[in-house]
Design a protein around this motif. Sequence first.
Motif, mmCIF file in Angstrom:
data_model
loop_
_atom_site.group_PDB
_atom_site.id
_atom_site.type_symbol
_atom_site.label_atom_id
_atom_site.label_comp_id
_atom_site.label_asym_id
_atom_site.label_seq_id
_atom_site.Cartn_x
_atom_site.Cartn_y
_atom_site.Cartn_z
ATOM 1 N N MET A 1 -8.172 -4.599 -3.447
ATOM 2 C CA MET A 1 -9.177 -3.994 -4.317
ATOM 3 C C MET A 1 -8.559 -3.723 -5.604
ATOM 4 S SD MET A 1 -11.898 -1.076 -4.003
ATOM 5 C CE MET A 1 -13.232 -0.706 -5.296
ATOM 6 N N SER A 2 -9.169 -4.134 -6.848
ATOM 7 C CA SER A 2 -8.449 -3.737 -8.067
ATOM 8 C C SER A 2 -9.790 -3.001 -8.992
ATOM 9 C CB SER A 2 -8.002 -4.951 -8.765
ATOM 10 O OG SER A 2 -8.961 -6.097 -9.110
ATOM 11 N N LEU A 3 -9.419 -2.258 -10.053
ATOM 12 C CA LEU A 3 -10.576 -1.854 -10.740
ATOM 13 C C LEU A 3 -11.033 -2.625 -11.609
ATOM 14 C CD1 LEU A 3 -8.485 1.581 -11.826
ATOM 15 C CD2 LEU A 3 -9.939 1.071 -9.806
ATOM 16 N N PRO A 4 -12.372 -2.550 -12.060
ATOM 17 C CA PRO A 4 -13.105 -3.307 -13.000
ATOM 18 C C PRO A 4 -12.167 -3.282 -14.519
ATOM 19 C CG PRO A 4 -14.284 -1.584 -12.568
ATOM 20 C CD PRO A 4 -13.492 -1.472 -11.561
ATOM 21 N N ARG A 5 -12.025 -4.455 -15.130
ATOM 22 C CA ARG A 5 -11.503 -4.335 -16.346
ATOM 23 C C ARG A 5 -12.231 -3.352 -17.285
ATOM 24 N NH1 ARG A 5 -7.677 -9.233 -17.689
ATOM 25 N NH2 ARG A 5 -6.544 -9.531 -15.765
ATOM 26 N N ALA A 6 -11.391 -2.802 -18.217
ATOM 27 C CA ALA A 6 -12.364 -2.030 -19.418
ATOM 28 C C ALA A 6 -12.548 -3.059 -20.354
ATOM 29 C CB ALA A 6 -11.344 -1.206 -19.959
ATOM 30 N N ALA A 7 -13.647 -2.756 -20.945
ATOM 31 C CA ALA A 7 -13.778 -3.467 -22.299
ATOM 32 C C ALA A 7 -12.695 -3.461 -23.237
ATOM 33 C CB ALA A 7 -15.075 -2.945 -22.950
ATOM 34 N N ARG A 8 -12.667 -4.431 -23.766
ATOM 35 C CA ARG A 8 -11.431 -4.595 -24.748
ATOM 36 C C ARG A 8 -11.445 -3.677 -26.164
ATOM 37 N NH1 ARG A 8 -7.922 -7.973 -22.497
ATOM 38 N NH2 ARG A 8 -6.422 -7.755 -24.822
ATOM 39 N N ARG A 9 -11.413 -2.209 -25.947
ATOM 40 C CA ARG A 9 -11.758 -1.502 -27.108
ATOM 41 C C ARG A 9 -10.389 -0.841 -27.205
ATOM 42 N NH1 ARG A 9 -16.433 2.490 -26.305
ATOM 43 N NH2 ARG A 9 -15.561 2.213 -24.179
ATOM 44 N N LEU A 11 -9.505 2.104 -25.831
ATOM 45 C CA LEU A 11 -9.917 3.667 -26.098
ATOM 46 C C LEU A 11 -9.408 4.283 -24.911
ATOM 47 C CD1 LEU A 11 -13.576 3.195 -27.797
ATOM 48 C CD2 LEU A 11 -11.310 3.622 -29.001
ATOM 49 N N ALA A 12 -9.049 5.371 -25.369
ATOM 50 C CA ALA A 12 -8.507 6.402 -24.222
ATOM 51 C C ALA A 12 -9.832 6.965 -23.453
ATOM 52 C CB ALA A 12 -7.942 7.588 -24.726
ATOM 53 N N GLU A 13 -10.840 6.838 -24.096
ATOM 54 C CA GLU A 13 -11.957 7.512 -23.424
ATOM 55 C C GLU A 13 -12.615 6.210 -22.476
ATOM 56 O OE1 GLU A 13 -11.441 7.514 -26.647
ATOM 57 O OE2 GLU A 13 -11.826 9.603 -27.206
ATOM 58 N N GLU A 14 -12.351 5.170 -22.792
ATOM 59 C CA GLU A 14 -12.746 4.043 -21.802
ATOM 60 C C GLU A 14 -11.726 4.041 -20.358
ATOM 61 O OE1 GLU A 14 -15.021 0.415 -20.390
ATOM 62 O OE2 GLU A 14 -15.300 1.959 -22.164
ATOM 63 N N SER A 15 -10.636 4.203 -20.821
ATOM 64 C CA SER A 15 -9.645 4.221 -19.714
ATOM 65 C C SER A 15 -10.184 5.418 -18.776
ATOM 66 C CB SER A 15 -8.384 4.505 -20.057
ATOM 67 O OG SER A 15 -7.799 3.090 -20.552
ATOM 68 N N ALA A 16 -10.388 6.709 -19.523
ATOM 69 C CA ALA A 16 -10.685 7.952 -18.649
ATOM 70 C C ALA A 16 -11.963 7.837 -17.999
ATOM 71 C CB ALA A 16 -10.762 9.164 -19.612
ATOM 72 N N ASP A 17 -12.895 7.022 -18.443
ATOM 73 C CA ASP A 17 -14.215 6.690 -17.751
ATOM 74 C C ASP A 17 -13.858 5.929 -16.443
ATOM 75 O OD1 ASP A 17 -15.534 8.117 -19.747
ATOM 76 O OD2 ASP A 17 -16.406 6.587 -20.648
ATOM 77 N N ARG A 18 -13.009 4.986 -16.697
ATOM 78 C CA ARG A 18 -12.893 3.974 -15.473
ATOM 79 C C ARG A 18 -12.066 4.677 -14.490
ATOM 80 N NH1 ARG A 18 -14.950 -1.294 -16.236
ATOM 81 N NH2 ARG A 18 -16.040 -1.438 -18.311
ATOM 82 N N ILE A 19 -11.115 5.195 -14.733
ATOM 83 C CA ILE A 19 -10.337 6.050 -13.766
ATOM 84 C C ILE A 19 -11.201 7.119 -13.153
ATOM 85 C CG2 ILE A 19 -8.218 7.412 -13.266
ATOM 86 C CD1 ILE A 19 -7.034 6.014 -15.835
ATOM 87 N N ARG A 20 -11.942 7.968 -13.841
ATOM 88 C CA ARG A 20 -12.921 8.824 -13.154
ATOM 89 C C ARG A 20 -13.726 8.424 -12.311
ATOM 90 N NH1 ARG A 20 -15.319 9.836 -17.258
ATOM 91 N NH2 ARG A 20 -14.048 11.536 -18.501
ATOM 92 N N ALA A 40 -2.758 0.281 -16.219
ATOM 93 C CA ALA A 40 -2.833 -0.387 -17.576
ATOM 94 C C ALA A 40 -2.971 -1.927 -17.290
ATOM 95 C CB ALA A 40 -1.542 -0.391 -18.155
ATOM 96 N N LYS A 41 -2.545 -2.353 -16.077
ATOM 97 C CA LYS A 41 -2.880 -3.675 -15.570
ATOM 98 C C LYS A 41 -4.312 -3.931 -15.194
ATOM 99 C CE LYS A 41 -0.896 -7.304 -12.348
ATOM 100 N NZ LYS A 41 -0.075 -7.690 -11.307
ATOM 101 N N ASP A 42 -4.738 -3.079 -14.213
ATOM 102 C CA ASP A 42 -5.804 -3.184 -13.725
ATOM 103 C C ASP A 42 -6.863 -3.104 -14.722
ATOM 104 O OD1 ASP A 42 -4.912 -3.635 -11.013
ATOM 105 O OD2 ASP A 42 -5.165 -1.312 -10.652
ATOM 106 N N LEU A 43 -6.782 -2.080 -15.513
ATOM 107 C CA LEU A 43 -7.935 -2.023 -16.779
ATOM 108 C C LEU A 43 -7.787 -3.129 -17.896
ATOM 109 C CD1 LEU A 43 -7.858 1.924 -16.729
ATOM 110 C CD2 LEU A 43 -9.475 0.376 -15.668
ATOM 111 N N ASP A 44 -6.553 -3.671 -18.063
ATOM 112 C CA ASP A 44 -6.136 -4.669 -18.978
ATOM 113 C C ASP A 44 -6.396 -3.887 -20.416
ATOM 114 O OD1 ASP A 44 -5.610 -6.879 -20.101
ATOM 115 O OD2 ASP A 44 -7.766 -7.689 -20.120
#
Length: 217
Positions: A1-9, A11-20, A40-44
Motif C-alpha cells: 500500500m502506498s499513500l495517495p500522491r499529493a497535489a503538485r503544489r 506545500l508543507a501543509e499538503e504533505s502534513a494533511d496527507r500524513i495526518r 517524499a517518494k509516496d507523496l511525490d
Amino acid sequence: MSLPRAARRGLAEESADRIRDAIFDGFFPPGASLREVDLAKDLDVSRGSVREGLALLEREGLVHSAWHRGTHVIDVTPRDVEEVYTVRAALDRLAALTATDPDALAAMDDIVAAMAADIDRGAAHLLALDIAFHDTVYAATGNSRLIQAWQAVRSQVYLFQLRRIATNQQDYLARVVVEHTELAALIRGNDRDLLARTAEEHVHSARRALLRHLAQR
C-alpha cells in the motif's frame, strides 16, 4: 500500500494533511517511524516539503522527532493520555461555558442531529462528527486564543479517540449520541454549574475508558 500522491503544489501543509490522514487511517500506527525519503517518494513532493510538513505535525503533538532517532508517530501511553485529557477537560469546560455565537450553535445542533441519524454508519464516522461538534463549540466562543489551544491538542485527541474506539467500539457507540445531545442542550440552557461538570466529565469518561484498555494491555 502506498499513500495517495499529493497535489503538485510543493506545500508543507499538503504533505502534513496527507500524513495526518494516513496516521488517522491507521496506515502509520502509534510509534511508527516516518522516513522523509519514503514519504517524499509516496507523496511525490520534495524532502524539504515533507520535512516542513512533519514539523507542522510535531507542533500539533502528533509526531515526535529526536536527534539520530528520526521522526515517529506519538505513542499512546498512560502519561500521554493523562496530560492531554486533563488539558482538554479544562479547555472544553471553558469553551462550553462561553459558546454563544448563534450560527456556530446552529451548526452544533445540526451535527448532533447527524450523529443520531448516522449511528449505524460506524464509530469512525461518528468520531469525525464528534470532533466536528467540538470544533463548532470552540468556534462559538469567538475566542481566538482558546481556539488555538484546542487546535494544539486536537490531533492528539483524535488519535487517542481512534485508539479508544478500536479497543471498545460498543462503549463509544453507546455514549456518543447521548453525551453530545446532553452537552448541546446544556450549552443552550441556563444551568452553568451542571454544564461545567458535564463538559469535564465528558472528557474524563473518555480518559478512563482509554486508561482501562492501556492497563489491560
